[in-house]
Motif scaffolding. Structure first.
Motif, PDB file in Angstrom:
ATOM      1  N   LYS A   5     -39.013 -15.714  19.761  1.00 45.56           N
ATOM      2  CA  LYS A   5     -38.465 -16.226  20.444  1.00 45.56           C
ATOM      3  C   LYS A   5     -39.561 -16.792  21.923  1.00 45.56           C
ATOM      4  O   LYS A   5     -39.044 -17.065  22.400  1.00 45.56           O
ATOM      5  N   LYS A   6     -39.865 -15.286  22.023  1.00 42.26           N
ATOM      6  CA  LYS A   6     -41.441 -15.484  23.574  1.00 42.26           C
ATOM      7  C   LYS A   6     -42.336 -16.711  22.722  1.00 42.26           C
ATOM      8  O   LYS A   6     -42.890 -17.379  24.016  1.00 42.26           O
ATOM      9  N   GLU A  26     -38.013 -10.534  18.863  1.00 39.30           N
ATOM     10  CA  GLU A  26     -38.177 -11.227  19.776  1.00 39.30           C
ATOM     11  C   GLU A  26     -39.193 -11.627  19.990  1.00 39.30           C
ATOM     12  O   GLU A  26     -39.970 -12.682  21.566  1.00 39.30           O
ATOM     13  N   PRO A  44     -41.477 -18.818  26.054  1.00 39.31           N
ATOM     14  CA  PRO A  44     -41.804 -18.351  27.105  1.00 39.31           C
ATOM     15  C   PRO A  44     -41.632 -17.423  28.037  1.00 39.31           C
ATOM     16  O   PRO A  44     -41.448 -16.898  28.969  1.00 39.31           O
ATOM     17  N   TYR A  75     -33.230 -11.269  22.563  1.00 42.54           N
ATOM     18  CA  TYR A  75     -33.712 -10.862  23.802  1.00 42.54           C
ATOM     19  C   TYR A  75     -32.297 -10.445  24.900  1.00 42.54           C
ATOM     20  O   TYR A  75     -31.956 -11.547  25.878  1.00 42.54           O
ATOM     21  N   LEU A 127     -38.263 -17.692  28.465  1.00 41.25           N
ATOM     22  CA  LEU A 127     -36.643 -16.731  28.261  1.00 41.25           C
ATOM     23  C   LEU A 127     -35.622 -17.290  29.186  1.00 41.25           C
ATOM     24  O   LEU A 127     -34.738 -16.922  29.780  1.00 41.25           O
TER      25      LEU A 127
END
Ligand SMILES: Cc1cc2nc3c(=O)[nH]c(=O)nc-3n(C[C@H](O)[C@H](O)[C@H](O)COP(=O)(O)OP(=O)(O)OC[C@H]3O[C@@H](n4cnc5c(N)ncnc54)[C@H](O)[C@@H]3O)c2cc1C
Length: 473
Positions: free
Chosen positions: A455-456, A452, A460, A471, A462
């Motif tokens: 991913k961020k 996660e 950022p 996520y 999403l």
């Protein structure tokens, strides 16, 4: 929790200006864009569809979507089996199938550069014309290579040559904020920091959009032979696999299949290819093995060694497919398994676990036992050489809710057992939307938090392919 905005008429105008003539909305979008090949994981139409033609166009659309919190879902040919390309939060789908040029070959360095929408079959055929082989060989030849890279697709030849990951040297990527960057290089080794290239491979459209690929190819083997090896039961077929591997004969492909699935596939293709009875005894399972090599003599030597070995291990016979037509027939039956199941089944779900090769028989016995407990029809086949099993749950009479309830119990049991015996949730189809829960349960909190976090960093806001892989929103 991300709060997305909806596409206003003003935003649609902005997107249309960024991609003149290539943005579709409303009735212009075909309903196929609401799903992939596994609609059971949910359907949803995109609010807008970009038929992308260039990196710059994708970058411009991404930038607008990022600034306005509009979800974006990348899509190749939509042949995925985990709901990965389905826009579950609406927004824009970016279709890459119009970006289908094979850009250039650098044969001195065994490299081909392509756009992501090139279909696997087109790339394979074009490489063959130059005398080269692109080794990854997933069953669906009409998938895009961009989709293959995004799922790290495996396929039949992975046992000898590895999966898609092993053939990706570099890529151009549009990041969720619209920035364009390059990962990897046309070199044969690297120790140059974190491998962002490898993070992208198998990230299922959640970190960036691939808009160009530099791939490794190899000189094509000159000769290929396939063997159909019937056994009385699956256990003896699978027990032969570690011995075949230990004999160092280097099979290119090594698949197992049970009688039932072969019968389904032959009904589907309308042709009988595999023997069903040998000297009065019923065949219960098969291995399908392919060898490749430089000349006929060395290949026949391999075939002789393999035949002696399997016969000693209890094979009922060995049938040699040594002409292109016979090889094509044997593999056509294997390639049609999924379509054959689909043709005879109303409701369908699939488990794509990978377990250590010596655990295959026990795992399949476990999968059948739980199929009976949950009262589901189970059909299995898979890549015996690398422990990747495709176990299908089928029903023709249950209501969808009841089917899903039973499959859920079944999956819990299967994935728990897979992890307990050293396996993983997915060998090649990915996590998408369908397997998020089981990934979470299998990798644990620490690893999930790392995923996660990654991913961020990439995304950022999403906005890219929300609700997929790690996520959940
Ligand atoms: C009959 C059949 C047989 C199959 N056999 C195999 C097999 O043997 N092995 C195997 O591994 N799979 C197999 N598959 C599954 C499927 O073909 C693969 O997952 C394939 O890689 C999907 O490619 P696609 O172009 O259809 O991608 P899609 O289904 O459109 O998308 C798949 C994922 O990739 C992402 N994506 C697509 N393009 C891009 C891009 N340019 N940039 C970033 N993200 C992107 C999407 O967001 C999505 O998450 C089979 C499927 C079928 C129907």
């Amino acid at each position: 929790m991300a709060n997305y905005n909806t596409l206003t008429p003003e935003l649609i105008e902005q997107l249309k200006a960024a991609a003149p003539g290539h943005l579709l909305t409303g009735d212009e979008i075909n309903e196929d864009y609401a799903h992939d090949e596994m609609p059971i994981y949910g359907k949803r139409m995109p609010d807008a569809l970009l038929m992308a033609t260039s990196t710059e166009e994708i970058a411009a659309v991404m930038k607008i979507c990022n600034e306005n919190l509009i979800p974006v879902t990348p899509r190749g040919a939509g042949t995925g089996l985990v709901g990965g390309c389905v826009p579950m939060y609406g927004g824009v789908v970016i279709d890459t199938t119009k970006m289908k040029q094979i850009l250039e070959y650098d044969l001195d360095n065994f490299i081909v550069k392509i756009q992501p929408g090139v279909l696997l079959q087109e790339l394979a055929d074009d490489c063959a014309k130059q005398g080269y082989l692109y080794p990854p060989d997933p069953g669906e030849k009409l998938a895009t290579v961009g989709g293959n890279v995004s799922t790290n697709a495996g396929g039949m030849r992975a046992v000898k040559y590895g999966a898609t990951r092993d053939y990706v040297q570099a890529m151009k990527v549009v990041l969720p904020n619209g920035e364009i960057t390059d990962f990897g290089a046309s070199v044969s080794k690297t120790s140059s920091g974190y491998s962002l290239l490898n993070l992208m491979i198998g990230s299922e459209g959640t970190l960036g959009i691939i808009t160009e690929l530099t791939l490794k190819i190899i000189p094509a083997p000159k000769k290929v032979i396939s063997l159909i090896i019937p056994f009385e039961d699956l256990e003896s077929a699978i027990a032969t696999v570690p011995k075949l591997k230990a004999a160092n004969l280097g099979p290119q492909a090594l698949e197992f299949m049970e009688r039932e699935i072969v019968l389904s596939s032959e009904r589907y293709i309308g042709r009988a290819v595999f023997p069903k009875e040998i000297e009065g005894a019923e065949v219960g399972a098969y291995l399908l093995v392919t060898f490749d090599g430089e000349d006929e003599d060395s290949l026949f030597d391999l075939v002789e060694k393999a035949s002696d070995l399997v016969l000693e291990e209890g094979a009922m016979d060995v049938l040699v497919a040594d002409t292109p037509a016979k090889i094509k027939d044997a593999w056509a039956a294997r390639s049609s398994f999924l379509e054959a199941i689909e043709a005879e089944t109303k409701l369908l779900d699939e488990c794509d676990v990978v377990v250590p090769v010596n655990k295959i028989p026990d795992f399949l016995t476990f999968s059948k036992k739980w199929g009976e407990e949950c009262d589901l029809i189970i059909k299995s086949f898979g890549h015996a050489g690398d422990g990747n099993l495709h176990i299908y749950q089928c029903s023709n009479d249950l209501e969808e809710d009841e089917f899903k309830r039973r499959v859920d119990i079944y999956f819990e049991k299967l994935y728990e057992e897979a992890v307990a015996c050293g396996g993983l949730v997915s060998g090649e189809h990915g996590i998408g939307r369908g397997k998020v829960k089981y990934l979470k349960e299998s990798v644990g909190e620490t690893n999930m938090a790392l995923m996660e976090g990654i991913k961020k960093v990439f995304d950022p806001n999403l906005i890219l392919n929300p609700g997929k892989v790690c996520y959940t929103l």
